[in-house]
Structure formats: structure tokens, C-alpha cells
Design an enzyme around this catalytic site. Structure first.
Site, mmCIF file in Angstrom:
data_model
loop_
_atom_site.group_PDB
_atom_site.id
_atom_site.type_symbol
_atom_site.label_atom_id
_atom_site.label_comp_id
_atom_site.label_asym_id
_atom_site.label_seq_id
_atom_site.Cartn_x
_atom_site.Cartn_y
_atom_site.Cartn_z
ATOM 1 N N LYS A 40 0.831 -1.219 0.000
ATOM 2 C CA LYS A 40 0.000 0.000 0.000
ATOM 3 C C LYS A 40 0.861 1.262 0.000
ATOM 4 C CE LYS A 40 -3.836 -2.358 2.198
ATOM 5 N NZ LYS A 40 -4.515 -2.700 0.954
ATOM 6 N N ASN A 91 2.561 1.590 -3.469
ATOM 7 C CA ASN A 91 1.575 1.933 -4.509
ATOM 8 C C ASN A 91 1.196 3.416 -4.415
ATOM 9 O OD1 ASN A 91 1.579 -0.798 -5.051
ATOM 10 N ND2 ASN A 91 -0.377 -1.224 -4.054
ATOM 11 N N GLY A 110 -18.247 5.452 -5.646
ATOM 12 C CA GLY A 110 -17.635 6.787 -5.609
ATOM 13 C C GLY A 110 -17.016 7.113 -4.275
ATOM 14 N N ASP A 169 -9.471 -5.573 -12.355
ATOM 15 C CA ASP A 169 -8.751 -5.874 -11.107
ATOM 16 C C ASP A 169 -8.777 -4.617 -10.238
ATOM 17 O OD1 ASP A 169 -7.004 -6.542 -9.107
ATOM 18 O OD2 ASP A 169 -5.253 -6.812 -10.393
ATOM 19 N N ALA A 185 -5.250 -1.977 -5.621
ATOM 20 C CA ALA A 185 -4.557 -0.675 -5.639
ATOM 21 C C ALA A 185 -5.411 0.487 -6.132
ATOM 22 C CB ALA A 185 -3.246 -0.730 -6.427
ATOM 23 N N ALA A 186 -6.713 0.274 -6.302
ATOM 24 C CA ALA A 186 -7.562 1.407 -6.688
ATOM 25 C C ALA A 186 -7.547 2.461 -5.569
ATOM 26 C CB ALA A 186 -8.988 0.934 -6.944
ATOM 27 N N GLY A 187 -7.663 1.988 -4.326
ATOM 28 C CA GLY A 187 -7.623 2.916 -3.187
ATOM 29 C C GLY A 187 -6.265 3.609 -3.093
ATOM 30 N N ASP A 188 -5.216 2.873 -3.382
ATOM 31 C CA ASP A 188 -3.867 3.457 -3.316
ATOM 32 C C ASP A 188 -3.697 4.537 -4.388
ATOM 33 O OD1 ASP A 188 -3.321 1.624 -1.309
ATOM 34 O OD2 ASP A 188 -2.544 0.142 -2.722
HETATM 35 O O1 RIB Z 1 -3.736 -2.094 -1.703
HETATM 36 C C1 RIB Z 1 -3.218 -3.109 -2.507
HETATM 37 C C2 RIB Z 1 -1.983 -3.688 -1.896
HETATM 38 O O2 RIB Z 1 -2.310 -4.342 -0.691
HETATM 39 C C3 RIB Z 1 -1.293 -4.732 -2.730
HETATM 40 O O3 RIB Z 1 -0.375 -4.180 -3.649
HETATM 41 C C4 RIB Z 1 -0.661 -5.660 -1.696
HETATM 42 O O4 RIB Z 1 0.721 -5.613 -1.696
HETATM 43 C C5 RIB Z 1 -1.257 -5.226 -0.373
HETATM 44 O O5 RIB Z 1 -0.370 -4.506 0.355
#
Ligand code: RIB
Length: 309
Positions: free
Chosen positions: A41, A44, A225, A246, A249-252
Site C-alpha cells: 500500500k 503503490n 464513488g 482488477d 490498488a484502486a484505493g492506493d
Molecule cells: O492495496 C493493494 C496492496 O495491498 C497490494 O499491492 C498488496 O501488496 C497489499 O499490500
């Protein structure tokens, strides 16, 4: 001038298996594809902030192994300052095992490895970097005492602290007061607001979290949203309609873009609109850092609808 963003958090190698659906306990499912990509996280969000146009320093720990080396090289290619990444001997770089279902949903298990060694002593070495930041961004895949330590240092120096409280964990009430902005998803918001495991709607969760002393709360609600409570202002932001491949990592992606926009002086609604677009693009691609768009990709992508009332 690019805004100075310091991200403090985890660095993982993600091992992804594409499966028809998320396996149930005891079930073995035949998957289709396997990928190894950079994740974590913290990492990312650092990559998203760099691709959004930030001058990013990433404070993290990796193991003295090939995964750690590959991770550092990848961050450098994104222009991230990696001089504060510690290489820890005799522990592995963090690894995440990820199942991605045909629906785009995922399940993730993390072996933290070196991430567990990112302790306040390490942070102390980089105090000046933290104090020279426009914004500090953290998550909860590193020891919680480190998150608290950074929050105290940054708050004392009036540096805005943004916490993406993922994976879900309770936060000390005294530390909540030091946070400028928190960005939970619905489950994390329910935990922070003190009503877990019962669900609460975003309005109640955000108000409850704000009562704990956080100035602003943005609750991300996946493809629905985002909901924002900023002082007395409420914003509801519609999700963008895309075909999700997929959601990892959308939140990241959202958080990395968000902090750069805020540090560039944008209002929260403006920043959320941009972050929403970036996150929507990310779900149309496989993997974590492999899915995060560059700022120029957002220009012609979507028309968003933000309602502020
Ligand atoms: O938020 C997604 C991430 O959560 C992934 O990349 C994984 O490594 C976990 O940390």
C-alpha cells in the site's frame, strides 16, 4: 515546483493468481494466469503520487533480497527518492498473495517481512525529510507505533498528515486528533467510527470519525464513488463507470493522486474528482503499480459529476 510528498509505508512483491472466483476455505480452484508485480500500500501510493506529478520520497524497509532490489529500481524509474529505504538483513521483502476473481474483486494475504522493521528509530533518521514535506501520507501496513510517531512529529510541525487506514485497524483516540484527513473505505470507516462489525452508512461514520478530532474524512465506496465531510461541507462523488478487471490498488491510486492535488492547492472536491478518475483507470488494468495511470492519461478520460451541497 512539484509538491513534496513523503509517503511512509509498506513495500511488497505481489504474487497474483487470476481465478474464476475467490476460493472458499478448504477449496482449491484452478486459476488462469499468474503475475509478479510491485505492490504494497505504501509503495503503490508513493508511485501514484509520483505519477500524479509529486516530488515523492518513500520511507520504507525492504529485505536484502532480489525482490527488495527490484522494488527500489522500480521506484527509481518512477522518479521517487529512494534514499530513505532501508535494506534489512536476514528478513524477506514483504510479499502479498493475491487472488483476483473474474469479477475484478480480490482477496489479499500479506507476509510483512521487512515492513515490520520500519520502526520509530528509522523514522528519526529522516525527521528532516518529514519536516520538509508539504504532506505526509501513511497507511497501516507498518507497525502502528511508527504511524503514531510520524503523526506526532508532523503535527507538531504543522505538516498535514493524511492517513489511509488500511488494512482496517483501530487508531488511538489521541492520535486521531493529530490527523488532517483520513480516507477509509466503508469497512475501515465503520471500525474507526466504533460500530464494527455492524455496518453504518457513510454519513454517520464520517460524522463519528470527525467528532474524534480529524478535520476531514473521505470515505471511498468502490464503484459507488466517495463521500466527503470537510468541516461542515458534505460532498458526494459518483463513481465512474468502467469495466473492472482488477480492483487491486484502486484505493492506493486514489490516495496518491489525492495528496498531490491537495498539495497543489486544489480544494477537496477538485482533488477527489482527479483521484476518482485515476482510480477508475487503475481498475481497468491488472496488478498494483502496473495499473496506476500517469497524469497525462487522465486528461481525456472521463466526465465526472461532483455534487456539493
Ligand atoms: O492495496 C493493494 C496492496 O495491498 C497490494 O499491492 C498488496 O501488496 C497489499 O499490500
Amino acid at each position: 515546483m512539484k509538491p513534496k510528498i513523503t509517503v511512509i509505508g509498506s513495500s511488497n512483491t505481489d504474487m497474483i493468481c487470476r481465478v474464476p472466483s475467490i476460493p472458499k476455505p478448504g477449496e482449491t480452484l484452478m486459476g488462469t494466469d499468474f503475475f509478479t508485480v510491485q505492490g504494497g500500500k505504501g509503495a503503490n501510493q508513493a508511485v501514484a503520487a509520483a505519477r500524479a506529478g509529486g516530488d515523492v520520497t518513500f520511507i520504507a524497509c525492504v529485505g536484502n533480497d532480489a525482490f527488495g532490489q527490484q522494488a527500489i529500481e522500480a521506484y527509481q524509474k518512477d522518479g521517487i527518492n529512494t534514499s530513505c529505504i532501508q535494506i534489512v538483513n536476514e528478513v524477506a521483502t514483504g510479499v502479498a498473495l493475491i487472488n483476483v476473481a473474474d469479477s475484478g474483486e480480490n482477496s489479499i494475504s500479506v507476509a510483512p517481512g521487512a515492513n515490520a522493521h520500519l520502526l520509530p528509530e528509522t523514522i528519526e533518521k529522516y525527521r528532516d525529510i518529514i519536516l520538509g514535506s508539504d504532506i505526509v501520507l501513511m497507511q497501516l501496513e507498518i507497525p502502528i507505533e511508527t504511524v503514531y510517531y510520524v503523526a506526532r512529529i508532523a503535527h507538531a510541525a504543522k505538516i498535514p498528515v493524511v492517513l489511509n487506514p488500511a488494512p482496517a485497524q483501530k487508531i488511538d483516540k489521541e492520535v486521531m486528533k493529530l490527523l488532517t484527513l483520513v480516507t477509509p473505505n466503508e469497512h475501515e470507516a465503520s471500525l474507526l467510527s466504533g460500530c464494527w462489525p455492524e455496518a453504518r452508512d457513510e454519513t454517520e461514520s464520517a460524522a463519528e470519525i470527525q467528532k474524534q478530532g480529524v478535520k476531514s474524512v473521505i470515505i471511498t465506496t468502490g464503484n459507488k464513488g466517495a463521500y466527503c465531510l470537510d468541516g461542515n461541507n458534505i460532498g458526494v462523488f459518483e463513481g465512474l463507470k468502467v469495466k473492472a478487471i482488477d480492483t487491486t490498488a484502486a484505493g492506493d491510486t486514489f490516495n496518491g493522486y489525492l495528496v498531490v492535488e491537495i498539495a497543489n492547492g486544489k480544494s477537496l472536491p477538485q482533488a477527489i474528482e482527479v483521484a476518482n478518475k485515476a482510480a477508475a483507470i487503475s481498475v481497468t488494468r491488472m496488478g498494483a503499480q502496473s495499473s496506476i495511470p500517469y497524469a497525462n492519461e487522465l486528461l481525456s478520460y472521463f466526465e465526472t459529476k461532483a455534487h456539493y451541497f
